[in-house]
Scaffold this motif. Structure first.
Motif, PDB file in Angstrom:
ATOM      1  N   LYS A  30       0.822  -1.224   0.000  1.00 19.80           N
ATOM      2  CA  LYS A  30       0.000   0.000   0.000  1.00 19.80           C
ATOM      3  C   LYS A  30       0.852   1.268   0.000  1.00 19.80           C
ATOM      4  CE  LYS A  30      -3.932  -2.290   0.618  1.00 19.80           C
ATOM      5  NZ  LYS A  30      -5.009  -2.341  -0.397  1.00 19.80           N
ATOM      6  N   HIS A  92      -7.270   1.739  -7.641  1.00 19.44           N
ATOM      7  CA  HIS A  92      -8.068   1.747  -6.410  1.00 19.44           C
ATOM      8  C   HIS A  92      -9.430   2.416  -6.585  1.00 19.44           C
ATOM      9  CE1 HIS A  92      -4.766   0.175  -3.938  1.00 19.44           C
ATOM     10  NE2 HIS A  92      -3.983   0.869  -4.750  1.00 19.44           N
ATOM     11  N   LEU A 140      -6.155   1.977   1.601  1.00 19.54           N
ATOM     12  CA  LEU A 140      -5.793   1.005   2.627  1.00 19.54           C
ATOM     13  C   LEU A 140      -6.868  -0.055   2.840  1.00 19.54           C
ATOM     14  CD1 LEU A 140      -4.325   3.546   5.175  1.00 19.54           C
ATOM     15  CD2 LEU A 140      -3.026   1.716   4.068  1.00 19.54           C
ATOM     16  N   ASP A 141      -8.122   0.374   2.881  1.00 14.78           N
ATOM     17  CA  ASP A 141      -9.220  -0.565   3.153  1.00 14.78           C
ATOM     18  C   ASP A 141     -10.510   0.009   2.575  1.00 14.78           C
ATOM     19  OD1 ASP A 141     -11.184  -2.243   4.142  1.00 14.78           O
ATOM     20  OD2 ASP A 141     -10.298  -2.402   6.148  1.00 14.78           O
ATOM     21  N   VAL A 143     -13.328  -1.188   1.960  1.00 15.06           N
ATOM     22  CA  VAL A 143     -14.574  -1.638   2.590  1.00 15.06           C
ATOM     23  C   VAL A 143     -14.852  -0.836   3.858  1.00 15.06           C
ATOM     24  CG1 VAL A 143     -15.746  -3.587   3.692  1.00 15.06           C
ATOM     25  CG2 VAL A 143     -14.367  -3.959   1.629  1.00 15.06           C
ATOM     26  N   ALA A 144     -13.821  -0.629   4.671  1.00 10.87           N
ATOM     27  CA  ALA A 144     -14.002   0.068   5.945  1.00 10.87           C
ATOM     28  C   ALA A 144     -14.029   1.583   5.793  1.00 10.87           C
ATOM     29  CB  ALA A 144     -12.898  -0.341   6.921  1.00 10.87           C
ATOM     30  N   ALA A 145     -13.347   2.110   4.797  1.00 11.09           N
ATOM     31  CA  ALA A 145     -13.148   3.557   4.683  1.00 11.09           C
ATOM     32  C   ALA A 145     -14.439   4.378   4.715  1.00 11.09           C
ATOM     33  CB  ALA A 145     -12.355   3.877   3.420  1.00 11.09           C
ATOM     34  N   PRO A 229     -10.243   0.769  12.632  1.00 18.70           N
ATOM     35  CA  PRO A 229      -9.585  -0.528  12.479  1.00 18.70           C
ATOM     36  C   PRO A 229      -8.094  -0.350  12.202  1.00 18.70           C
ATOM     37  CG  PRO A 229     -10.849   0.007  10.509  1.00 18.70           C
ATOM     38  CD  PRO A 229     -11.155   1.075  11.522  1.00 18.70           C
ATOM     39  N   SER A 231      -6.370  -1.470   9.954  1.00 22.25           N
ATOM     40  CA  SER A 231      -6.113  -1.286   8.519  1.00 22.25           C
ATOM     41  C   SER A 231      -6.117   0.177   8.105  1.00 22.25           C
ATOM     42  CB  SER A 231      -7.149  -2.056   7.688  1.00 22.25           C
ATOM     43  OG  SER A 231      -8.468  -1.575   7.973  1.00 22.25           O
ATOM     44  N   LEU A 232      -6.853   1.038   8.836  1.00 23.84           N
ATOM     45  CA  LEU A 232      -6.970   2.444   8.465  1.00 23.84           C
ATOM     46  C   LEU A 232      -6.033   3.364   9.240  1.00 23.84           C
ATOM     47  CD1 LEU A 232     -10.828   2.978   8.038  1.00 23.84           C
ATOM     48  CD2 LEU A 232      -9.118   2.488   6.289  1.00 23.84           C
TER      49      LEU A 232
END
Length: 283
Positions: A30, A92, A140-141, A143-145, A229, A231-232
């Motif tokens: 990333k 992305h 980075l993520d 789905v979560a962003a 999370p 990931s972020l």
């Protein structure tokens, strides 16, 4: 590592060392996309410093618009940062509108018009620093962003306002005023006095009020930051430094109006490491 990739990374390391450090905490696959975003931000944030005149600066911003809007996402333009950014946008699926808004906001940097109000400052921060945090989060993520878009807004305001406070001496020297006119009026000053005056009581009160505004957004971010999370985290890591910079401004012997607050390299590394490994505690 390809030569262009090195150039992009070095652009960030030289122009925005704090964000360079935050990207190193991202997963290896990333980092290059993050460097491309941060290098783009450094390029457009530094246009006034490199070009000095407003009209050529607008031409440069338009060049970036054209590059990003081009339909051939994979076509290279021969500019390392632009080519890396186009690849990141394509890979992305980043919204081009966010970059357009960022470029539009940066027009303000090219002129000496005063920042009209607190809401205008928050809008500027939202289109620049907050958008950059959200774009980094999408890398980075994805789905979560989206769940943390509002938190990114608060984070971006806190981080951008802190950065603008750090640049107060430079901005005053070149005739710019990012401190909102309504805050200046409440402090008994004005954009003209703030820029050309001696940094007297009115300017001091306005700087203190702007620090308080930055803290307000930082506090709102920290209220929700424990839910981020892992990931972020790298996207939000610049906020690990914001509070320390604001503390330094408030405790310094000289006002931020006249002197830039600085943190040692060791201190910055420690703050970033702590948040990268532990996250933010429950506020």
């Amino acid at each position: 590592m390809a030569e262009n990739t090195k150039l992009v990374m070095e652009t960030v390391r030289a122009a925005d060392h704090d964000r360079y450090l935050t990207a190193l905490y991202a997963p290896e696959d990333k980092r290059d996309p993050l460097f491309s975003l941060y290098a783009f931000n450094a390029e457009i944030a530094g246009i006034r410093d490199r070009i000095h005149e407003a009209l050529p600066g607008e031409v440069r911003l338009q060049w970036w618009r054209d590059v990003i809007a081009a339909e051939e996402d994979g076509a290279e333009v021969g500019h390392p940062v632009a080519d890396a950014l186009k690849a990141t946008i394509s890979a992305h699926h980043l919204p081009k509108a966010a970059f357009e808004n960022m470029l539009e906001a940066r027009i303000f940097d090219l002129y000496d018009d005063p920042m009209p109000s607190r809401s205008d400052l928050e809008g500027y921060c939202g289109e620049t620093a907050a958008a950059l945090i959200q774009l980094a989060a999408m890398v980075l993520d994805p789905v979560a962003a989206p769940r943390f878009a509002e938190l990114a807004g608060r984070a971006g305001c806190a981080q951008a306002m802190t950065g603008l406070l750090l640049l107060l001496p430079l901005h005053r020297e070149r005739g710019q005023c990012f401190v909102p006119a309504d805050i200046l009026a409440a402090a008994g000053s004005s954009p003209e006095e703030f820029v050309t005056g001696d940094g007297g009581p009115g300017a001091e009160r306005a700087a203190a009020a702007t620090i308080a505004l930055a803290r307000e957004h930082l506090s709102a971010f920290e209220q929700g930051a424990s839910a981020l999370p892992v990931s972020l985290r790298p996207a939000f890591l610049p906020l690990a430094l914001s509070g320390a910079y604001l503390d330094k401004m408030e405790r310094a012997r000289r006002s931020p109006v006249k002197e830039v607050a600085r943190l040692s390299v060791l201190r910055r590394h420690w703050l970033l490491f702590r948040r990268a490994t532990r996250g933010w505690p429950v506020a």
